[in-house]
Write a protein that holds these residues in place. Structure first.
Motif, short mmCIF file in Angstrom:
data_model
loop_
_atom_site.label_atom_id
_atom_site.label_comp_id
_atom_site.label_asym_id
_atom_site.label_seq_id
_atom_site.Cartn_x
_atom_site.Cartn_y
_atom_site.Cartn_z
N VAL A 138 -12.66 -54.57 -79.58
CA VAL A 138 -14.03 -54.69 -80.07
C VAL A 138 -13.98 -54.93 -81.58
CG1 VAL A 138 -16.28 -53.58 -80.30
CG2 VAL A 138 -14.86 -53.11 -78.29
N ASP A 139 -14.66 -55.98 -82.00
CA ASP A 139 -14.74 -56.28 -83.43
C ASP A 139 -16.21 -56.41 -83.81
OD1 ASP A 139 -14.05 -56.88 -86.03
OD2 ASP A 139 -13.81 -59.02 -85.65
N CYS A 140 -16.63 -55.71 -84.85
CA CYS A 140 -18.02 -55.77 -85.32
C CYS A 140 -18.04 -56.16 -86.79
CB CYS A 140 -18.72 -54.43 -85.12
SG CYS A 140 -18.95 -53.97 -83.38
N GLN A 141 -18.90 -57.11 -87.14
CA GLN A 141 -19.03 -57.61 -88.50
C GLN A 141 -20.35 -57.15 -89.11
OE1 GLN A 141 -16.62 -59.65 -90.21
NE2 GLN A 141 -15.38 -58.89 -88.49
N LEU A 142 -20.30 -56.79 -90.39
CA LEU A 142 -21.49 -56.31 -91.09
C LEU A 142 -22.55 -57.40 -91.17
CD1 LEU A 142 -19.74 -54.47 -94.04
CD2 LEU A 142 -21.05 -53.37 -92.21
N PRO A 143 -23.83 -57.01 -91.14
CA PRO A 143 -24.90 -58.01 -91.27
C PRO A 143 -25.01 -58.53 -92.69
CG PRO A 143 -25.83 -55.81 -91.20
CD PRO A 143 -24.36 -55.65 -90.95
N ALA A 144 -25.55 -59.72 -92.84
CA ALA A 144 -25.78 -60.29 -94.17
C ALA A 144 -26.69 -59.37 -94.96
CB ALA A 144 -26.41 -61.67 -94.04
N GLY A 145 -26.36 -59.17 -96.22
CA GLY A 145 -27.16 -58.32 -97.09
C GLY A 145 -26.70 -56.89 -97.14
N PHE A 146 -25.84 -56.48 -96.21
CA PHE A 146 -25.31 -55.11 -96.22
C PHE A 146 -24.13 -55.06 -97.17
CE2 PHE A 146 -23.40 -51.22 -94.80
CZ PHE A 146 -24.44 -50.47 -94.26
N PRO A 147 -24.01 -54.01 -97.98
CA PRO A 147 -22.87 -53.93 -98.90
C PRO A 147 -21.54 -54.07 -98.16
CG PRO A 147 -24.49 -52.27 -99.45
CD PRO A 147 -24.95 -52.88 -98.16
N GLY A 148 -20.68 -54.94 -98.67
CA GLY A 148 -19.39 -55.19 -98.04
C GLY A 148 -19.37 -56.44 -97.18
N GLY A 155 -13.91 -49.25 -89.69
CA GLY A 155 -13.40 -48.73 -88.43
C GLY A 155 -13.18 -49.79 -87.38
N TYR A 156 -13.53 -51.04 -87.69
CA TYR A 156 -13.37 -52.15 -86.73
C TYR A 156 -12.46 -53.21 -87.34
CZ TYR A 156 -17.07 -50.02 -84.03
OH TYR A 156 -17.80 -49.14 -83.28
N PRO A 157 -11.70 -53.96 -86.48
CA PRO A 157 -11.69 -53.91 -85.01
C PRO A 157 -11.05 -52.64 -84.48
CG PRO A 157 -9.99 -55.39 -85.81
CD PRO A 157 -10.78 -54.98 -87.02
N THR A 158 -11.39 -52.33 -83.23
CA THR A 158 -10.85 -51.15 -82.58
C THR A 158 -10.53 -51.48 -81.13
OG1 THR A 158 -11.21 -48.78 -82.20
CG2 THR A 158 -13.08 -50.25 -81.80
N SER A 159 -9.79 -50.59 -80.48
CA SER A 159 -9.40 -50.79 -79.09
C SER A 159 -10.00 -49.69 -78.23
CB SER A 159 -7.87 -50.79 -78.96
OG SER A 159 -7.46 -50.99 -77.63
N SER A 188 -13.35 -58.51 -76.16
CA SER A 188 -12.38 -59.29 -75.38
C SER A 188 -11.41 -58.32 -74.72
CB SER A 188 -11.63 -60.29 -76.27
OG SER A 188 -10.92 -59.61 -77.30
N GLU A 189 -10.89 -58.73 -73.57
CA GLU A 189 -9.93 -57.87 -72.88
C GLU A 189 -8.52 -58.25 -73.29
OE1 GLU A 189 -10.31 -55.79 -68.87
OE2 GLU A 189 -9.32 -57.67 -68.35
N THR A 190 -7.73 -57.24 -73.65
CA THR A 190 -6.36 -57.49 -74.09
C THR A 190 -5.34 -57.08 -73.06
OG1 THR A 190 -6.39 -55.34 -75.23
CG2 THR A 190 -6.97 -57.28 -76.53
N GLY A 191 -5.73 -56.26 -72.10
CA GLY A 191 -4.84 -55.86 -71.01
C GLY A 191 -5.52 -56.12 -69.69
N THR A 192 -5.24 -57.27 -69.06
CA THR A 192 -5.99 -57.71 -67.87
C THR A 192 -5.40 -57.18 -66.57
OG1 THR A 192 -4.71 -59.74 -67.56
CG2 THR A 192 -6.60 -59.82 -69.10
N ASN A 193 -4.20 -56.59 -66.64
CA ASN A 193 -3.52 -56.13 -65.42
C ASN A 193 -3.37 -57.24 -64.40
OD1 ASN A 193 -2.93 -53.50 -66.22
ND2 ASN A 193 -4.90 -52.72 -65.55
N GLY A 194 -3.16 -58.45 -64.89
CA GLY A 194 -2.84 -59.57 -64.02
C GLY A 194 -4.01 -60.23 -63.33
N ALA A 195 -5.25 -59.87 -63.71
CA ALA A 195 -6.41 -60.48 -63.07
C ALA A 195 -6.62 -61.91 -63.56
CB ALA A 195 -7.66 -59.67 -63.36
N ASP A 196 -7.22 -62.73 -62.71
CA ASP A 196 -7.56 -64.11 -63.07
C ASP A 196 -8.66 -64.58 -62.13
OD1 ASP A 196 -7.65 -66.65 -64.09
OD2 ASP A 196 -5.82 -67.34 -63.07
#
Length: 288
Positions: A138-148, A155-159, A188-196
């Motif tokens: 999971v990756d979250c980006q700060l909104p425009a106008g927010f400091p930074g 704390g992001y990205p995180t798993s 996004s999924e990083t460990g799919t356990n072989g699914a497709d």
């Protein structure tokens, strides 16, 4: 003539679950404009006062003549969803016995969150039984106008680790957040356990309302595939091969990484008009 004097204190208050993401050193400038007997007070026409996180959120200014009327105005709210003053309107009179005279400015930063759930589906869903663990990023980006901003929410990205429920049903949801209102998150999924295939819906979203929780469903489909072996004979002697001749091949099928299928290893028979079939193998298996 004796002219008394007093001071004015400006206090910055931060509210809302999004305020925790303000970086140290965030500056909230306010203007202090004062008049006495209809004439601007020297140095306060206006005076800019910087209130700075985390430990310089209160400033005392003065001296100011008794009877002066002062108005406090914030000039940069740093992306807050609401700004309130106390008193409201923020105009005070400097009076004796009140040292300092208090004005507070409260900035509220709202937030939202996300919730991820796993669904395992398909004819081979039993390969990922209830409780099977999957990892998502999971990756979250700060909104425009927010400091930074532009940049990631602290704390992001995180798993996250999410677990499968019964076949075709949602597992236990996993919550992430809060993140500031207006943040854009991707999953996004990083460990799919072989699914497709693997479907993430929605794979990206924006926190649009205070307190909003966006539900994300990650569906892993386990589909079967088959290996079909055909015999072709060629050359001058091909016509001499009886049509009912049986051929044998050693076949090994290995499932994709993370898939719990047993695979296949053994002999497969096939003929000129009868293909050999190795069925029930997960999509992505490698066979030799």
């Amino acid at each position: 003539n004796t002219f008394g004097a007093a001071t004015l204190a400006v206090q910055k208050n931060l509210a809302g679950s999004g305020a925790q993401f303000l970086p140290d050193g965030t500056v909230f400038p306010v203007e202090v404009r004062c008049e006495f007997a209809g004439t601007p007070v020297t140095g306060f026409d206006p005076q800019t006062v910087d209130l700075t996180t985390p430990d310089q959120l209160r400033r005392v200014v003065g001296p100011l003549p008794l009877g002066a009327e002062c108005t406090v105005t914030e000039t940069n709210d740093q992306g807050a969803q609401d700004v309130s003053y106390s008193p409201d309107p923020p105009t005070v009179t400097i009076a004796s016995g009140q040292t300092p005279v208090e004005v507070s400015v409260t900035n509220t930063f709202q937030a939202g969150s996300g919730r991820v759930v796993k669904v395992v589906d398909g004819p081979l869903a039993s390969l990922a039984p209830e409780g099977t663990q999957f990892t998502v990023a999971v990756d979250c980006q700060l909104p425009a106008g927010f400091p930074g901003a532009p940049g990631p929410v602290p704390g992001y990205p995180t798993s996250l680790t999410i677990e499968a429920g019964p076949a075709g049903q949602a597992g236990v949801p996993v919550l992430f957040g809060p993140v500031p209102l207006g943040s854009t998150c991707s999953v996004s999924e990083t460990g799919t356990n072989g699914a497709d295939p693997v479907d993430v819906s929605p794979s990206s979203f924006t926190i649009e309302r205070p307190g909003q929780t966006v539900d994300v469903t990650v569906t892993n489909t386990y589909r079967p595939a088959a290996l079909r072996i055909l015999k072709v004979v060629d050359g001058p002697g091909a016509a001499l091969i009886p049509p009912d001749t049986v051929f044998t091949a050693e076949v090994v099928c290995v499932p994709p990484p993370g898939n719990q299928a047993p695979g296949f290893s053994g002999e497969v028979e096939f003929g000129l008009n009868q293909p050999g079939i190795v069925s029930g193998q997960p999509v992505g298996s490698e066979c030799t």
